[in-house]
Enzyme design. Structure first.
Site, short mmCIF file in Angstrom:
data_model
loop_
_atom_site.label_atom_id
_atom_site.label_comp_id
_atom_site.label_asym_id
_atom_site.label_seq_id
_atom_site.Cartn_x
_atom_site.Cartn_y
_atom_site.Cartn_z
CG ASP A 50 -1.78 1.22 1.32
OD1 ASP A 50 -2.95 1.14 0.92
OD2 ASP A 50 -1.30 2.29 1.78
CE1 TYR A 55 0.78 7.97 2.52
CE2 TYR A 55 1.24 5.72 1.86
CZ TYR A 55 0.45 6.63 2.54
OH TYR A 55 -0.64 6.19 3.22
CE LYS A 80 -3.68 4.81 1.01
NZ LYS A 80 -2.25 4.47 0.93
CG HIS A 113 -4.53 9.78 0.67
ND1 HIS A 113 -3.21 9.74 0.34
CD2 HIS A 113 -4.61 9.33 1.94
CE1 HIS A 113 -2.50 9.28 1.36
NE2 HIS A 113 -3.34 9.03 2.35
CE LYS A 235 6.42 3.10 9.27
NZ LYS A 235 6.74 4.50 9.60
CB SER A 236 8.09 -2.71 10.41
OG SER A 236 9.32 -2.79 11.10
CB VAL A 237 12.22 0.22 7.89
CG1 VAL A 237 11.29 1.11 7.08
CG2 VAL A 237 12.61 0.89 9.20
NE ARG A 241 10.22 -3.58 16.30
CZ ARG A 241 10.53 -2.40 16.81
NH1 ARG A 241 10.32 -1.29 16.09
NH2 ARG A 241 11.03 -2.30 18.03
CB SER A 244 7.15 -10.70 14.11
OG SER A 244 7.18 -9.29 14.23
CG ASN A 245 4.33 -6.34 12.14
OD1 ASN A 245 4.26 -6.59 13.34
ND2 ASN A 245 4.77 -5.17 11.68
#
Length: 279
Positions: A50, A55, A80, A113, A235-237, A241, A244-245
């Site tokens: 997404d 962004y 969006k 959006h 969201k993670s970088v 994580r 695990s998400n």
């Protein structure tokens, strides 16, 4: 816990497609870091990404998709339309720019959006999305941050119901009245900031439930979303994580645990209110 790609749930959309219930969001990820983050997500097994014009990282998403080796139909891609293009004739140029940056010839889902109601142009922008879908540039169309009155205005004016409404939704802001409207209209609820930007992860209830299952607080909150049928885009970088998400299928919450998390609702909005936000 363990999960396999074949068992990860998908949610049917009104246009006949389906969206993975757990996707990967790239809000606030700089373009220079987006390619690596999305590549890690795709390697971990995510099959939905997404992004959004505002962004500034659609090109980074596109590079990751191109480098992944995955077939186009293997990844569900959402972008969006920003507020500056809320006009019927502005939709297609904005969409074509997003497609160019992404390196794609069509999107799986395109969203308005924000409604920016004071401008009074979200209905005509919706007409532009309908036209883009009918032209084959988009498979499914929807909205983001729309309130019940905005949704009903779209349907009343065009007879076309959004497939998705992507809204702020987490244990501190559960949007129950809005979700009831979604259920009435047949709109899929998608949560942005499903972890409340981390604000709910230290809550004693969430921590307690996580300890009972031997999982992380983030996994508990994401599982809570899934059990309600909500689509999520955490969201993670961080590689661990990111993985695990996605790994939230090896346990289930009890009815008491769900009720305890439900009790955390506190109108704790993090982002702006859709009735007043004008970009």
């Amino acid at each position: 816990m363990s999960s396999t790609l074949t068992t990860r749930p998908r949610t049917p959309l009104r246009g006949g497609t389906s969206i993975p219930q757990v996707g990967f969001g790239v809000f606030q990820v700089p373009d220079a870091e987006t390619t690596r983050a999305v590549s890690l997500a795709l390697e971990a097994g995510y099959r939905s990404v997404d992004t959004a014009a505002v962004y500034g990282n659609e090109a980074g998403v596109g590079r990751a998709l191109a480098q992944s080796g995955l077939a186009r139909d293997d990844v569900f891609v959402t972008s969006k339309l920003w507020i500056d293009s809320l006009a019927r004739d502005a939709v297609r140029p904005a969409l074509e720019r997003s497609l160019e940056l992404l390196g794609l010839d069509r999107l799986d889902l395109y969203l308005i959006h924000w409604p920016s109601p004071a401008r009074g142009r979200y209905v005509e922008a919706w007409e532009g999305l309908v036209a883009a879908r009918d032209a084959g540039l988009v498979r499914e169309i929807g909205v983001s941050n729309f309130e019940p009155a905005h949704l009903r205005a779209l349907v009343a004016a065009t007879g076309e119901t959004p497939a998705v409404n992507q809204v702020e939704l987490h244990p501190a802001l559960q949007q129950r009245a809005l979700r009831d409207v979604h259920a009435d209209l047949g709109i899929v609820t998608e949560a942005w900031s499903p972890l409340g930007q981390g604000t709910v992860l230290d809550d004693p209830t969430v921590v307690r439930v996580a300890a009972a299952h031997g999982v992380t607080p983030a996994q508990v909150v994401l599982r809570w979303h899934l059990e309600q049928g909500t689509v999520v885009i955490p969201k993670s970088v961080t590689p661990a994580r990111i993985a695990s998400n996605l790994d939230v299928l090896g346990f289930a919450l009890t009815a008491d645990e769900v009720a305890a998390i439900d009790a955390l609702d506190a109108a704790g909005r993090i982002g702006p209110h859709p009735d007043t936000f004008e970009g």
